[in-house]
Motif scaffolding. Structure first.
Motif, short mmCIF file in Angstrom:
data_model
loop_
_atom_site.label_atom_id
_atom_site.label_comp_id
_atom_site.label_asym_id
_atom_site.label_seq_id
_atom_site.Cartn_x
_atom_site.Cartn_y
_atom_site.Cartn_z
N PHE A 39 3.64 -8.83 -9.35
CA PHE A 39 4.09 -10.13 -9.87
C PHE A 39 5.50 -10.47 -9.43
CE2 PHE A 39 0.92 -9.79 -13.53
CZ PHE A 39 0.07 -10.71 -12.95
N VAL A 40 6.35 -9.47 -9.24
CA VAL A 40 7.75 -9.72 -8.90
C VAL A 40 7.92 -10.06 -7.42
CG1 VAL A 40 10.03 -8.63 -8.75
CG2 VAL A 40 8.67 -8.37 -10.81
N LEU A 41 7.24 -9.32 -6.56
CA LEU A 41 7.38 -9.58 -5.13
C LEU A 41 6.59 -10.83 -4.75
CD1 LEU A 41 7.08 -6.02 -3.59
CD2 LEU A 41 9.13 -7.38 -3.90
N PRO A 42 7.24 -11.77 -4.08
CA PRO A 42 6.55 -13.03 -3.80
C PRO A 42 5.42 -12.90 -2.79
CG PRO A 42 8.73 -13.01 -2.81
CD PRO A 42 8.62 -11.78 -3.64
N PHE A 43 5.53 -12.01 -1.85
CA PHE A 43 4.51 -11.89 -0.81
C PHE A 43 3.82 -10.53 -0.88
CE2 PHE A 43 7.82 -14.67 1.08
CZ PHE A 43 7.09 -15.84 1.00
N PHE A 44 3.53 -10.07 -2.07
CA PHE A 44 2.95 -8.75 -2.25
C PHE A 44 1.61 -8.61 -1.54
CE2 PHE A 44 0.48 -5.59 -4.67
CZ PHE A 44 1.32 -4.50 -4.51
N GLY A 45 0.77 -9.62 -1.66
CA GLY A 45 -0.55 -9.58 -1.01
C GLY A 45 -0.45 -9.51 0.49
N LEU A 46 0.50 -10.27 1.05
CA LEU A 46 0.68 -10.25 2.50
C LEU A 46 1.25 -8.92 2.98
CD1 LEU A 46 2.07 -13.86 2.99
CD2 LEU A 46 -0.22 -13.03 3.46
N VAL A 47 2.16 -8.36 2.21
CA VAL A 47 2.74 -7.07 2.58
C VAL A 47 1.67 -5.98 2.48
CG1 VAL A 47 4.44 -5.33 1.92
CG2 VAL A 47 5.08 -7.73 1.96
N MET A 48 0.85 -6.04 1.46
CA MET A 48 -0.22 -5.04 1.32
C MET A 48 -1.26 -5.20 2.43
SD MET A 48 0.74 -3.06 -0.93
CE MET A 48 -0.68 -2.02 -0.89
N ALA A 49 -1.51 -6.42 2.86
CA ALA A 49 -2.42 -6.63 3.99
C ALA A 49 -1.84 -6.01 5.26
CB ALA A 49 -2.67 -8.11 4.20
N LEU A 50 -0.54 -6.13 5.43
CA LEU A 50 0.12 -5.53 6.59
C LEU A 50 0.02 -4.01 6.54
CD1 LEU A 50 1.94 -5.70 9.11
CD2 LEU A 50 3.88 -5.71 7.55
N VAL A 51 0.33 -3.43 5.42
CA VAL A 51 0.26 -1.97 5.26
C VAL A 51 -1.18 -1.49 5.42
CG1 VAL A 51 0.56 -0.10 3.61
CG2 VAL A 51 2.33 -1.82 3.85
N GLY A 52 -2.10 -2.21 4.84
CA GLY A 52 -3.51 -1.82 4.93
C GLY A 52 -4.05 -1.90 6.34
N SER A 53 -3.72 -2.98 7.05
CA SER A 53 -4.26 -3.13 8.39
C SER A 53 -3.66 -2.13 9.35
CB SER A 53 -4.01 -4.55 8.90
OG SER A 53 -2.63 -4.81 9.04
N LEU A 54 -2.44 -1.73 9.12
CA LEU A 54 -1.82 -0.78 10.03
C LEU A 54 -2.18 0.66 9.67
CD1 LEU A 54 0.09 -0.24 12.37
CD2 LEU A 54 1.98 -0.28 10.76
N PHE A 55 -1.91 1.07 8.47
CA PHE A 55 -2.05 2.48 8.11
C PHE A 55 -3.46 2.88 7.71
CE2 PHE A 55 2.53 1.72 7.25
CZ PHE A 55 3.00 2.50 8.29
N SER A 56 -4.21 1.99 7.08
CA SER A 56 -5.56 2.36 6.64
C SER A 56 -6.47 2.62 7.82
CB SER A 56 -6.15 1.27 5.75
OG SER A 56 -5.41 1.17 4.56
N ILE A 57 -6.39 1.77 8.84
CA ILE A 57 -7.22 1.99 10.03
C ILE A 57 -6.82 3.30 10.72
CG2 ILE A 57 -7.68 1.12 12.36
CD1 ILE A 57 -9.21 -0.41 10.35
N LEU A 58 -5.52 3.54 10.80
CA LEU A 58 -5.08 4.76 11.46
C LEU A 58 -5.54 6.01 10.72
CD1 LEU A 58 -1.47 3.75 12.55
CD2 LEU A 58 -3.52 3.87 13.95
N MET A 59 -5.46 5.97 9.39
CA MET A 59 -5.81 7.17 8.61
C MET A 59 -7.32 7.32 8.42
SD MET A 59 -3.10 8.78 8.20
CE MET A 59 -3.71 10.03 7.13
N ALA A 60 -8.06 6.23 8.37
CA ALA A 60 -9.48 6.32 8.08
C ALA A 60 -10.36 6.36 9.33
CB ALA A 60 -9.91 5.13 7.22
N VAL A 61 -9.86 5.87 10.47
CA VAL A 61 -10.69 5.79 11.66
C VAL A 61 -10.11 6.63 12.81
CG1 VAL A 61 -11.65 4.22 13.39
CG2 VAL A 61 -11.53 3.50 11.02
N VAL A 62 -8.85 6.39 13.13
CA VAL A 62 -8.27 7.01 14.31
C VAL A 62 -8.02 8.51 14.11
CG1 VAL A 62 -6.27 6.96 15.84
CG2 VAL A 62 -7.29 4.82 15.08
N MET A 63 -7.35 8.86 13.04
CA MET A 63 -6.99 10.27 12.83
C MET A 63 -8.21 11.20 12.70
SD MET A 63 -3.84 10.62 13.24
CE MET A 63 -3.63 12.27 12.66
N PRO A 64 -9.28 10.83 11.98
CA PRO A 64 -10.44 11.72 11.93
C PRO A 64 -11.07 11.96 13.30
CG PRO A 64 -10.56 10.18 10.12
CD PRO A 64 -9.42 9.73 10.99
N ALA A 65 -11.13 10.92 14.12
CA ALA A 65 -11.71 11.09 15.45
C ALA A 65 -10.83 12.00 16.31
CB ALA A 65 -11.90 9.74 16.12
#
Length: 110
Positions: A39-65
């Motif tokens: 609620f406090v951060l104005p662009f929390f959803g956008l920042v979480m989308a950035l973190v998710g698109s960068l790190f989630s793909i790397l940790m869930a797809v790239v690193m296991p392979a």
């Protein structure tokens, strides 16, 4: 949230961390603090989308392979290596596209 909650519980004295109310209150406090940050951060959803698109793909797809190829080493068949490299390449392309999209949306809103 669970790894963070477990780490916090390990820091508490045993007489507190063994209690059910401690279990509930630590997790409730973590969820409420996350809600307050959202609620406090104005662009929390956008920042979480950035973190998710960068790190989630790397940790869930790239690193296991990559780990699969590293663990099998020379015993991996050619097909396994080619498919793992294809998965890594697709994951990196997806991470780049997602990160670019998230950054462009963040720049538009800001």
């Amino acid at each position: 949230m669970n790894p963070l909650a477990r780490s916090i519980e390990e820091l508490l004295p045993a007489r507190f961390s063994d209690n059910l109310w401690c279990f509930i209150s630590v997790r409730t406090a973590l969820v409420l603090s996350s809600l307050c940050v959202a609620f406090v951060l104005p662009f929390f959803g956008l920042v979480m989308a950035l973190v998710g698109s960068l790190f989630s793909i790397l940790m869930a797809v790239v690193m296991p392979a990559l780990c699969f190829v590293k663990i099998l080493g020379k015993t991996a068949t050619r097909t396994q290596v080619v498919l793992s490299i294809a998965i890594v390449a697709l994951g990196l392309v997806s991470a780049c596209v997602g990160t670019y999209n998230s950054v462009s949306n963040l720049v538009k809103k800001y």
